[in-house]
Design a protein around this motif. Structure first.
Motif, PDB file in Angstrom:
ATOM      1  N   SER A 230      -5.832  -2.543   9.332  1.00 14.36           N
ATOM      2  CA  SER A 230      -5.081  -1.694  10.252  1.00 14.36           C
ATOM      3  C   SER A 230      -6.029  -0.702  10.901  1.00 14.36           C
ATOM      4  O   SER A 230      -7.196  -0.563  10.499  1.00 14.36           O
ATOM      5  N   ALA A 231      -5.555  -0.018  11.899  1.00 13.23           N
ATOM      6  CA  ALA A 231      -6.347   1.036  12.524  1.00 13.23           C
ATOM      7  C   ALA A 231      -6.645   2.125  11.497  1.00 13.23           C
ATOM      8  O   ALA A 231      -5.820   2.409  10.620  1.00 13.23           O
ATOM      9  N   ASP A 232      -7.816   2.712  11.606  1.00  9.86           N
ATOM     10  CA  ASP A 232      -8.216   3.735  10.633  1.00  9.86           C
ATOM     11  C   ASP A 232      -7.202   4.863  10.532  1.00  9.86           C
ATOM     12  O   ASP A 232      -6.935   5.384   9.443  1.00  9.86           O
ATOM     13  N   SER A 233      -6.628   5.223  11.658  1.00 16.48           N
ATOM     14  CA  SER A 233      -5.660   6.328  11.667  1.00 16.48           C
ATOM     15  C   SER A 233      -4.317   5.941  11.056  1.00 16.48           C
ATOM     16  O   SER A 233      -3.490   6.807  10.782  1.00 16.48           O
ATOM     17  N   SER A 234      -4.111   4.634  10.847  1.00 22.55           N
ATOM     18  CA  SER A 234      -2.807   4.174  10.354  1.00 22.55           C
ATOM     19  C   SER A 234      -2.834   3.732   8.900  1.00 22.55           C
ATOM     20  O   SER A 234      -1.806   3.311   8.371  1.00 22.55           O
ATOM     21  N   VAL A 235      -4.001   3.795   8.256  1.00 19.65           N
ATOM     22  CA  VAL A 235      -4.125   3.252   6.903  1.00 19.65           C
ATOM     23  C   VAL A 235      -3.128   3.899   5.941  1.00 19.65           C
ATOM     24  O   VAL A 235      -2.439   3.211   5.175  1.00 19.65           O
ATOM     25  N   ARG A 236      -3.025   5.215   5.970  1.00 17.98           N
ATOM     26  CA  ARG A 236      -2.133   5.906   5.035  1.00 17.98           C
ATOM     27  C   ARG A 236      -0.677   5.530   5.281  1.00 17.98           C
ATOM     28  O   ARG A 236       0.071   5.248   4.329  1.00 17.98           O
ATOM     29  N   ASP A 237      -0.263   5.475   6.543  1.00 16.94           N
ATOM     30  CA  ASP A 237       1.133   5.125   6.848  1.00 16.94           C
ATOM     31  C   ASP A 237       1.429   3.676   6.461  1.00 16.94           C
ATOM     32  O   ASP A 237       2.498   3.380   5.912  1.00 16.94           O
ATOM     33  N   VAL A 238       0.490   2.787   6.742  1.00 13.10           N
ATOM     34  CA  VAL A 238       0.687   1.374   6.406  1.00 13.10           C
ATOM     35  C   VAL A 238       0.797   1.195   4.903  1.00 13.10           C
ATOM     36  O   VAL A 238       1.637   0.432   4.403  1.00 13.10           O
ATOM     37  N   ARG A 239      -0.020   1.921   4.166  1.00 13.38           N
ATOM     38  CA  ARG A 239       0.024   1.802   2.702  1.00 13.38           C
ATOM     39  C   ARG A 239       1.400   2.186   2.161  1.00 13.38           C
ATOM     40  O   ARG A 239       1.890   1.583   1.202  1.00 13.38           O
ATOM     41  N   GLU A 240       1.997   3.175   2.747  1.00 17.51           N
ATOM     42  CA  GLU A 240       3.315   3.611   2.279  1.00 17.51           C
ATOM     43  C   GLU A 240       4.422   2.626   2.644  1.00 17.51           C
ATOM     44  O   GLU A 240       5.473   2.606   1.998  1.00 17.51           O
ATOM     45  N   LEU A 241       4.189   1.781   3.661  1.00 20.06           N
ATOM     46  CA  LEU A 241       5.242   0.894   4.150  1.00 20.06           C
ATOM     47  C   LEU A 241       5.140  -0.537   3.619  1.00 20.06           C
ATOM     48  O   LEU A 241       6.131  -1.277   3.667  1.00 20.06           O
ATOM     49  N   ILE A 242       3.954  -0.927   3.127  1.00 19.00           N
ATOM     50  CA  ILE A 242       3.766  -2.333   2.765  1.00 19.00           C
ATOM     51  C   ILE A 242       4.745  -2.777   1.680  1.00 19.00           C
ATOM     52  O   ILE A 242       5.426  -3.807   1.806  1.00 19.00           O
ATOM     53  N   ALA A 243       4.830  -2.032   0.583  1.00 21.25           N
ATOM     54  CA  ALA A 243       5.669  -2.454  -0.543  1.00 21.25           C
ATOM     55  C   ALA A 243       7.125  -2.604  -0.136  1.00 21.25           C
ATOM     56  O   ALA A 243       7.782  -3.606  -0.462  1.00 21.25           O
ATOM     57  N   SER A 244       7.650  -1.627   0.582  1.00 18.92           N
ATOM     58  CA  SER A 244       9.061  -1.696   0.979  1.00 18.92           C
ATOM     59  C   SER A 244       9.300  -2.758   2.043  1.00 18.92           C
ATOM     60  O   SER A 244      10.423  -3.267   2.184  1.00 18.92           O
ATOM     61  N   THR A 245       8.267  -3.121   2.784  1.00 20.63           N
ATOM     62  CA  THR A 245       8.405  -4.173   3.782  1.00 20.63           C
ATOM     63  C   THR A 245       8.421  -5.548   3.133  1.00 20.63           C
ATOM     64  O   THR A 245       9.230  -6.416   3.476  1.00 20.63           O
ATOM     65  N   VAL A 246       7.526  -5.747   2.177  1.00 20.23           N
ATOM     66  CA  VAL A 246       7.432  -7.047   1.508  1.00 20.23           C
ATOM     67  C   VAL A 246       8.644  -7.292   0.621  1.00 20.23           C
ATOM     68  O   VAL A 246       9.198  -8.407   0.584  1.00 20.23           O
ATOM     69  N   ASP A 247       9.078  -6.282  -0.102  1.00 23.99           N
ATOM     70  CA  ASP A 247      10.225  -6.438  -1.002  1.00 23.99           C
ATOM     71  C   ASP A 247      11.119  -5.212  -0.868  1.00 23.99           C
ATOM     72  O   ASP A 247      11.013  -4.251  -1.639  1.00 23.99           O
ATOM     73  N   PRO A 248      12.013  -5.207   0.119  1.00 27.32           N
ATOM     74  CA  PRO A 248      12.839  -4.015   0.364  1.00 27.32           C
ATOM     75  C   PRO A 248      13.708  -3.625  -0.825  1.00 27.32           C
ATOM     76  O   PRO A 248      13.979  -2.440  -1.035  1.00 27.32           O
ATOM     77  N   ARG A 249      14.171  -4.607  -1.601  1.00 23.08           N
ATOM     78  CA  ARG A 249      15.054  -4.295  -2.728  1.00 23.08           C
ATOM     79  C   ARG A 249      14.288  -3.705  -3.910  1.00 23.08           C
ATOM     80  O   ARG A 249      14.765  -2.798  -4.578  1.00 23.08           O
ATOM     81  N   ASN A 250      13.124  -4.227  -4.177  1.00 25.70           N
ATOM     82  CA  ASN A 250      12.334  -3.763  -5.332  1.00 25.70           C
ATOM     83  C   ASN A 250      10.884  -3.509  -4.909  1.00 25.70           C
ATOM     84  O   ASN A 250       9.972  -4.267  -5.267  1.00 25.70           O
ATOM     85  N   PRO A 251      10.649  -2.475  -4.120  1.00 20.80           N
ATOM     86  CA  PRO A 251       9.276  -2.201  -3.669  1.00 20.80           C
ATOM     87  C   PRO A 251       8.322  -1.881  -4.822  1.00 20.80           C
ATOM     88  O   PRO A 251       7.112  -2.021  -4.679  1.00 20.80           O
TER      89      PRO A 251
END
Length: 399
Positions: A230-251
């Protein structure tokens, strides 16, 4: 008739340097031995700081090349059953839709062993894992192929395999075109990867195309690791969203790691143990300062006749003090210059041998040389004061 008061002649900078260096010119061997302690102390300090800075610069160059914007999502354990969970088959596409994600790829574990031939037992895996890999994996990892080619739409559909450089060494594969056995059939080696510092698991793997893995090896299509850039400026935001995106029910069942964190931590702590060596260098510098002070005291005792003669000819106590402090400074300065040169040379040799950039921080050079001048001043004060207090008559009489 008015009486004129005699005034002492003033010493210009050139005169101060001339009289200050007189003792050094007359005793060159003693000067070398006295300056040696200062040189060793400064060389130790410069080399310790320089080697640490060179090593850190190498790590930072590696981080810049590999990037710190890659995250890896892997399945964890279920909080309820304790069993391993699986990532969805479309996890790569789901991660790719996160705002800020630029590239995605995946690997999937295959429960097969890779062997050099069928004559080798299946239990002797050599620690090599077999993985299904998407075509974008090498690009996301910023890896390179040392020999051959990477998996693509053509060879990824057939029994072809790309080996990590560690797995190639363990299998004894030196060039593409050779074959290895995976499961109950032979696969042709089409490529061997160069080292991947951020992905040691890939270095120890044999990778086959995603489609071939499903058709020939019974791969279920569930990714085991999802890699994203991801873009360097987006790494922190992406990290927070990956788990809930891949498995919304059980991140909580999705683990997200940063492969570059180990190198970043190493770079941050580089030089943590340099304090001890700097302390040893400081001790050597103090010992050198004591040697300079001892040399100056002996010089005062040996040159009492010279001091008495100069005092008789009108030299003031202040001029005598300036003479011996200058001599001490010049002695320490020579040792400091030699130490800086030795320390920089030692750093250069170490950096060249280790393939590192040669870095000697200017503050280390300036601070080290400044320390020699401070020690030279302190070491020369007492001998200078002692020389200035000598009575001209007694000095000449003692001579």
């Amino acid at each position: 008739m008015a009486r004129t008061r005699l005034r002492a002649a003033r010493l210009g900078p050139r005169d101060v340097l001339h009289v200050g260096s007189a003792g050094l010119r007359s005793r060159p061997v003693r000067v070398v031995l006295s300056a040696l302690g200062i040189a060793i102390g400064i060389a130790t300090m410069i080399s310790v700081v320089g080697i640490s800075a060179s090593s850190k610069a190498q790590l930072m160059q590696r981080l810049d090349r590999l990037g710190t914007n890659m995250l890896v999502a892997t399945p964890g354990e279920s909080m309820f059953s304790g069993e391993d969970v699986k990532l969805p088959k479309d996890a790569v596409g789901m991660v790719g839709r996160i705002d800020g994600v630029e590239e995605t790829a995946a690997t999937g574990d295959i429960k097969e062993a890779v062997r050099r031939s069928e004559k080798i037992s299946e239990d002797e895996t050599g620690g090599i894992a077999v993985k299904a890999a998407t075509e974008e994996l090498l690009k996301v990892l910023r890896g390179k192929v040392a020999a051959g080619t990477w998996l693509n739409r053509a060879n990824g559909r057939y029994p072809s395999v790309v080996l990590g450089h560690v797995s190639a060494q363990r299998l004894g594969i030196t060039s593409p075109g050779q074959q290895v056995r995976i499961g109950d059939r032979y696969f042709t080696v089409v490529g061997i990867l160069a080292p991947l510092p951020l992905s040691p698991e890939i270095e120890r793997s044999a990778m086959v195309g995603w489609e071939a893995a499903q058709k020939l090896l019974g791969f279920d299509g569930h990714p085991t690791s999802v890699y994203e850039r991801s873009a360097d400026s987006s790494v922190r935001d992406v990290r927070e969203l990956i788990a809930s995106t891949v498995d919304p029910r059980n991140p909580q069942n999705v683990q997200v790691t940063d492969p570059s964190s180990a190198l970043q931590a190493k770079a941050a702590t580089e030089g943590a143990f340099s304090g001890l060596l700097l302390g040893l260098g400081g001790i050597a510098l103090l010992v050198g300062g004591v040697g300079v002070a001892n040399t100056m005291i002996i010089s005062v005792l040996e040159r009492r006749h010279e001091i008495g003669l100069r005092r008789s000819l009108g030299a003031t106590r202040g001029q005598i003090r300036v003479q011996f402090v200058t001599e001490s400074l010049m002695l320490s300065g020579l040792g400091g210059l030699a130490g800086v040169a030795l320390g920089a040379a030692a750093t250069g040799i170490y950096a060249y041998a280790g393939g590192m950039p040669w870095v000697v921080p200017p503050w280390a050079v300036g601070g080290g040389f400044g320390a020699t001048l401070v020690i030279g001043t302190i070491a020369g004060l007492y001998p200078a004061v002692r020389a200035a207090r000598l009575s001209p008559t007694l000095a000449l009489h003692a001579a």
